[in-house]
Scaffold this active site. Structure first.
Site, PDB file in Angstrom:
ATOM      1  CE  LYS A 211      -3.529   2.740   0.369  1.00 60.71           C
ATOM      2  NZ  LYS A 211      -4.427   2.757   1.534  1.00 60.71           N
ATOM      3  CB  CYS A 265      -3.600   7.415   0.843  1.00 65.76           C
ATOM      4  SG  CYS A 265      -4.814   6.312   1.593  1.00 65.76           S
TER       5      CYS A 265
END
Length: 413
Positions: A211, A265
């Site tokens: 990720k 993110c």
């Protein structure tokens, strides 16, 4: 085949946890949501969505009305638990794992032998192993004679796009990394209930890194576009036209520049890699520094635009980190607006954000910053700064003569 999982506890009912809880509830599981915010819990139990995400309100109201989804301030015992809590970074840009540690402490009393605990929060490598340690500390009675925790702990990073979360929870491929192969397989069984995409198994540390790598890849490419926009501004070249022309090359795909990079993110995850290996993560660090510097560059453009205007009125269009959502986390537009209000005390900053009703605290504390509607801002502004290309802003407004327009998104080119 009989469904092995009948119930699920989701800790953290924000932009990821709540849609995840809703989708699992729609697929027949009894879902218990837990959140530390009483207002969030109360809203969900009333069938009211406490955040902006297309189509979520209708879907959530249905599963709450059916009794498949309920919320409380404390976790409840279930066959599996998903942790979807924040992982911001600290002032030194290392990960703040305190939310995960607190969630583990809350979850501990509900665990039983054979429980499955899944960490969806984006985390630096090694966090899932730390989670297992915190769960062990909370429930030492669940440790067997070999010293192993009789609970499966895995990592399954969320990878959805805000504004399209409900669809992408179902259709995106998922990566599952277990501290054991058995745990990974059990998590695959759970996600197979809702996931139409491919489910890929690996170890926990690799899943955590995947990720961070995905978001760092995008961050590096946006940094190239942002640096290009600064160079083109110096040279008097229209960066939007340049990118459009360059992207006609069959192997070139330059992304769009903007006022920076935001969100929970892209603006955060690359720092987890830098912290993990500060010596070798050179390009990743530089990309973060380029993107973090872009809001100040935009502020400087605005300052120059209003030089000579005694009490300028500046319209700052957008505060969210991306179009058509209310999520302001790490938003460069938010940072630009705050800097303008703080650095230009004689100016009036008219902030326009159609997806919120109140300014965030740091903007509300500035006496020269006001939240107004779009037409009010356009009508009064001496300088208009497009910071977020919300659908409400896509048509370039007619402005009176002498008004400076700074389009950081290229929406009005």
């Amino acid at each position: 085949m009989e469904q092995l999982f009948k119930s699920l506890c989701v800790i953290g009912l924000g932009y990821i946890g709540l849609p995840t809880a809703v989708v699992f509830a729609e697929h027949g599981l009894e879902v218990f949501g837990a959140d530390v915010k009483a207002a969030t819990v109360d809203a969900i139990n009333k069938g009211e969505v406490p955040l902006v995400e297309p189509e979520l309100a209708e879907h959530m109201a249905a599963v709450v009305a059916s009794g498949k989804l309920s919320a409380s301030l404390e976790p409840r015992a279930a066959d599996a638990a998903i942790l979807a809590v924040p992982t911001p970074f600290l002032p030194d840009r290392t990960a703040d794992l305190s939310y995960i540690e607190s969630a583990a402490a809350m979850l501990g009393p509900t665990l039983r032998p054979g429980s499955l605990v899944i960490l969806e929060s984006t985390s630096p490598p090694g966090t899932t192993e730390k989670l297992a340690g915190w769960l062990t500390a909370a429930r030492p009675d669940l440790v067997d004679e070999n010293g192993s925790l009789r609970v499966d702990v895995v990592h399954c990073p969320e990878r959805v796009l805000p504004g399209h979360i409900l669809a992408e929870i179902r259709t995106n491929d998922r990566i599952i990394g277990g501290l054991s192969p058995t745990g990974a397989m059990r998590a695959k069984e759970l996600y197979s209930i809702i996931c139409e995409g491919e489910i890929l198994l690996t170890d926990a540390k690799t899943a955590e890194m995947s990720k961070c790598v995905e978001n760092s890849f995008r961050d590096v490419n946006i940094a190239f576009a942002n640096e290009l926009s600064v160079v083109c501004d110096t040279l008097g070249i229209n960066v939007w036209e340049l990118i459009e022309l360059a992207n006609h090359h069959p192997r070139v795909n330059i992304l769009s520049p903007g006022p920076g990079v935001g969100g929970h993110c892209l603006a955060v995850d690359p720092w987890f890699i830098v912290a993990a290996d500060p010596v070798n993560a050179k390009i990743i660090r530089l990309a973060r520094e380029i993107n973090d510097a872009k809001p100040a560059w935009v502020v400087d453009k605005v300052r120059h635009a209003v030089v000579g205007t005694p009490h300028p009125v500046i319209a700052a269009l957008g505060l969210a980190f991306k179009p058509d959502i209310d999520d302001l986390r790490e938003s460069p537009a938010r940072h630009v607006t705050e800097s303008l209000g703080r650095d230009l005390p004689d100016a009036t900053i008219l902030a326009v954000e159609p997806n919120i009703t109140h300014l965030p605290h740091e903007l509300a504390a500035l006496p020269n910053v006001r939240l107004v509607d779009y037409h009010t801002a356009i009508g009064q502004a001496d300088c208009i700064v497009l910071l977020v290309d919300h659908k409400e802003f896509l048509h370039q407004p007619h402005v009176r003569e002498g008004v400076t327009v700074i389009d950081t998104r290229g929406a009005w080119r």
